[in-house]
Write a protein that holds these residues in place. Structure first.
Motif, PDB file in Angstrom:
ATOM      1  N   LEU A   1      -9.840  -7.241   4.834  1.00 12.56           N
ATOM      2  CA  LEU A   1      -8.544  -6.912   4.438  1.00 12.56           C
ATOM      3  C   LEU A   1      -8.771  -5.423   3.379  1.00 12.56           C
ATOM      4  N   ALA A   2      -9.827  -5.473   2.961  1.00 10.50           N
ATOM      5  CA  ALA A   2     -10.119  -4.226   2.007  1.00 10.50           C
ATOM      6  C   ALA A   2     -10.344  -2.820   3.109  1.00 10.50           C
ATOM      7  N   GLU A   3     -10.946  -3.131   3.994  1.00 10.11           N
ATOM      8  CA  GLU A   3     -11.168  -2.245   5.000  1.00 10.11           C
ATOM      9  C   GLU A   3      -9.884  -1.693   5.878  1.00 10.11           C
ATOM     10  N   LYS A   4      -8.911  -2.851   6.056  1.00  8.58           N
ATOM     11  CA  LYS A   4      -7.654  -2.523   6.579  1.00  8.58           C
ATOM     12  C   LYS A   4      -6.904  -1.656   5.615  1.00  8.58           C
ATOM     13  N   VAL A   5      -6.787  -2.066   4.420  1.00  8.43           N
ATOM     14  CA  VAL A   5      -5.950  -1.447   3.352  1.00  8.43           C
ATOM     15  C   VAL A   5      -6.460  -0.009   3.212  1.00  8.43           C
ATOM     16  N   SER A   6      -7.884   0.187   3.064  1.00  6.28           N
ATOM     17  CA  SER A   6      -8.586   1.617   3.095  1.00  6.28           C
ATOM     18  C   SER A   6      -8.079   2.503   4.025  1.00  6.28           C
ATOM     19  N   GLY A   7      -8.153   1.781   5.326  1.00  5.19           N
ATOM     20  CA  GLY A   7      -7.656   2.585   6.539  1.00  5.19           C
ATOM     21  C   GLY A   7      -6.292   2.983   6.427  1.00  5.19           C
ATOM     22  N   LEU A   8      -5.410   2.151   6.246  1.00  6.88           N
ATOM     23  CA  LEU A   8      -3.851   2.266   6.215  1.00  6.88           C
ATOM     24  C   LEU A   8      -3.540   3.381   4.955  1.00  6.88           C
ATOM     25  N   GLU A   9      -4.195   3.255   4.055  1.00  6.61           N
ATOM     26  CA  GLU A   9      -3.858   4.184   2.945  1.00  6.61           C
ATOM     27  C   GLU A   9      -4.445   5.477   3.319  1.00  6.61           C
ATOM     28  N   SER A  10      -5.443   5.473   4.031  1.00  6.85           N
ATOM     29  CA  SER A  10      -6.136   6.927   4.440  1.00  6.85           C
ATOM     30  C   SER A  10      -5.045   7.626   5.476  1.00  6.85           C
ATOM     31  N   ARG A  11      -4.513   6.799   6.553  1.00  5.96           N
ATOM     32  CA  ARG A  11      -3.582   7.127   7.566  1.00  5.96           C
ATOM     33  C   ARG A  11      -2.345   7.680   6.889  1.00  5.96           C
ATOM     34  N   VAL A  12      -1.789   6.900   5.936  1.00  2.18           N
ATOM     35  CA  VAL A  12      -0.525   7.303   5.421  1.00  2.18           C
ATOM     36  C   VAL A  12      -0.635   8.488   4.589  1.00  2.18           C
TER      37      VAL A  12
ATOM     38  N   ASP B   1       0.881  -1.132  -0.023  1.00  6.50           N
ATOM     39  CA  ASP B   1       0.142  -0.053   0.117  1.00  6.50           C
ATOM     40  C   ASP B   1       1.000   1.165  -0.172  1.00  6.50           C
ATOM     41  N   TYR B   2       2.302   1.219   0.476  1.00  4.94           N
ATOM     42  CA  TYR B   2       3.107   2.023   0.370  1.00  4.94           C
ATOM     43  C   TYR B   2       4.319   1.272   0.637  1.00  4.94           C
ATOM     44  N   LEU B   3       5.471   1.652   0.119  1.00  3.18           N
ATOM     45  CA  LEU B   3       6.833   1.171   0.349  1.00  3.18           C
ATOM     46  C   LEU B   3       7.619   1.888   1.499  1.00  3.18           C
ATOM     47  N   GLY B   4       7.762   1.142   2.583  1.00  3.44           N
ATOM     48  CA  GLY B   4       8.514   1.573   3.887  1.00  3.44           C
ATOM     49  C   GLY B   4       9.665   0.766   4.269  1.00  3.44           C
ATOM     50  N   TRP B   5      10.740   1.274   4.358  1.00  2.00           N
ATOM     51  CA  TRP B   5      11.936   0.695   4.833  1.00  2.00           C
ATOM     52  C   TRP B   5      13.000   1.776   5.771  1.00  2.00           C
TER      53      TRP B   5
ATOM     54  N   GLY C   1       6.839  -1.587   8.071  1.00  2.00           N
ATOM     55  CA  GLY C   1       6.268  -2.678   7.399  1.00  2.00           C
ATOM     56  C   GLY C   1       4.834  -2.822   7.570  1.00  2.00           C
ATOM     57  N   CYS C   2       4.082  -1.906   7.732  1.00  2.00           N
ATOM     58  CA  CYS C   2       2.487  -1.790   7.794  1.00  2.00           C
ATOM     59  C   CYS C   2       1.975  -2.473   6.753  1.00  2.00           C
ATOM     60  N   SER C   3       2.371  -2.546   5.538  1.00  2.00           N
ATOM     61  CA  SER C   3       1.576  -3.287   4.309  1.00  2.00           C
ATOM     62  C   SER C   3       1.529  -4.850   4.846  1.00  2.00           C
ATOM     63  N   SER C   4       2.429  -5.199   5.243  1.00  2.00           N
ATOM     64  CA  SER C   4       2.601  -6.818   5.751  1.00  2.00           C
ATOM     65  C   SER C   4       1.668  -7.018   6.822  1.00  2.00           C
ATOM     66  N   ASN C   5       1.820  -5.958   7.699  1.00  2.00           N
ATOM     67  CA  ASN C   5       1.096  -6.390   9.133  1.00  2.00           C
ATOM     68  C   ASN C   5      -0.366  -6.213   8.988  1.00  2.00           C
ATOM     69  N   ILE C   6      -0.977  -5.597   7.948  1.00  2.53           N
ATOM     70  CA  ILE C   6      -2.342  -5.762   7.820  1.00  2.53           C
ATOM     71  C   ILE C   6      -2.741  -6.973   7.062  1.00  2.53           C
ATOM     72  N   ARG C   7      -1.955  -7.596   6.492  1.00  4.81           N
ATOM     73  CA  ARG C   7      -2.208  -9.018   5.882  1.00  4.81           C
ATOM     74  C   ARG C   7      -2.067 -10.096   6.502  1.00  4.81           C
TER      75      ARG C   7
ATOM     76  N   ARG D   1       4.663   6.445  -1.421  1.00  4.20           N
ATOM     77  CA  ARG D   1       3.544   6.043  -2.001  1.00  4.20           C
ATOM     78  C   ARG D   1       3.091   6.690  -3.176  1.00  4.20           C
ATOM     79  N   TRP D   2       2.133   6.233  -4.020  1.00  5.75           N
ATOM     80  CA  TRP D   2       1.586   6.603  -5.169  1.00  5.75           C
ATOM     81  C   TRP D   2       0.626   7.551  -4.824  1.00  5.75           C
ATOM     82  N   GLU D   3       0.621   8.892  -5.469  1.00  3.35           N
ATOM     83  CA  GLU D   3      -0.446   9.516  -5.573  1.00  3.35           C
ATOM     84  C   GLU D   3      -0.869  10.204  -6.953  1.00  3.35           C
ATOM     85  N   GLY D   4      -1.846   9.507  -7.419  1.00  2.00           N
ATOM     86  CA  GLY D   4      -2.297   9.738  -8.785  1.00  2.00           C
ATOM     87  C   GLY D   4      -1.360   8.794  -9.708  1.00  2.00           C
ATOM     88  N   ASN D   5      -0.611   9.622 -10.807  1.00  2.00           N
ATOM     89  CA  ASN D   5       0.298   8.727 -11.165  1.00  2.00           C
ATOM     90  C   ASN D   5       1.917   9.223 -11.076  1.00  2.00           C
ATOM     91  N   ARG D   6       1.886   9.659  -9.770  1.00  2.00           N
ATOM     92  CA  ARG D   6       3.397   9.650  -9.504  1.00  2.00           C
ATOM     93  C   ARG D   6       3.542   9.482  -8.057  1.00  2.00           C
TER      94      ARG D   6
END
Length: 161
Positions: free
Chosen positions: A140-151, A36-40, A118-124, A53-58
């Motif tokens: 999972l869809a709800e978790k992804v949506s929430g994560l994307e919103s908070r990031v 949902d985003y790349l974090g390291w 590594g939040c993307s892995s944690n929600i999965r 993370r992607w915002e639109g096409n960038r």
């Protein structure tokens, strides 16, 4: 996404900081569809981390820094992005220099994030099969949506003038 795109995406760091960024060791094997985003964390500067993370096409990226000093290790802590709870060293306070003039003036934004970013892995993680849980795919869809919103919200706060 290429290393050049990732370095060019940084909005709250200098060109030198972006050029010195060390990409994750597993960069070529990343499963982009499950991110949902790349974090390291930077392997050469462990107090630094990156969120892209992607915002639109960038791609848009920020540099985060782990706060000095230990957090309380005796209690559970919650990541404010994925809402996973951890004990011990699982959550850290990260700050990000604001973009633009605000960042040059020393303004920062901070929040508690999973120490490995590594939040993307944690929600999965697998959803328990119990009668009170909805369909695992909808959970999972709800978790992804929430994560994307908070990031997105955290990154917007970093980019706010």
């Amino acid at each position: 996404m290429t290393g050049i795109e990732i370095r060019a995406s940084i909005v709250n760091g200098s060109n030198t900081e972006a050029l010195n960024m060390v990409l994750p060791s597993n960069f070529v094997e990343l499963e982009w569809e499950n991110l949902d985003y790349l974090g390291w964390r930077d392997s050469h500067s462990p107090h630094l981390g990156y969120i892209i993370r992607w915002e639109g096409n960038r791609a848009v990226g920020i540099i985060v820094r782990e706060a000095d000093g230990p957090l309380s290790r005796r209690r559970m802590m919650m990541c404010q992005l994925c809402r996973a709870t951890h004990t011990e060293h699982g959550v850290s306070l990260f700050s990000a220099k604001r973009a633009g003039e605000a960042g040059l003036n020393g303004n920062t934004v901070g929040t508690y994030i999973c120490a490995n970013l590594g939040c993307s892995s944690n929600i999965r993680v697998e959803v328990p099969h119990a009668s009170y849980y909805a369909d695992p795919e909808s959970v999972l869809a709800e978790k992804v949506s929430g994560l994307e919103s908070r990031v997105s919200g955290f990154m917007a706060a970093v980019m706010r003038p």
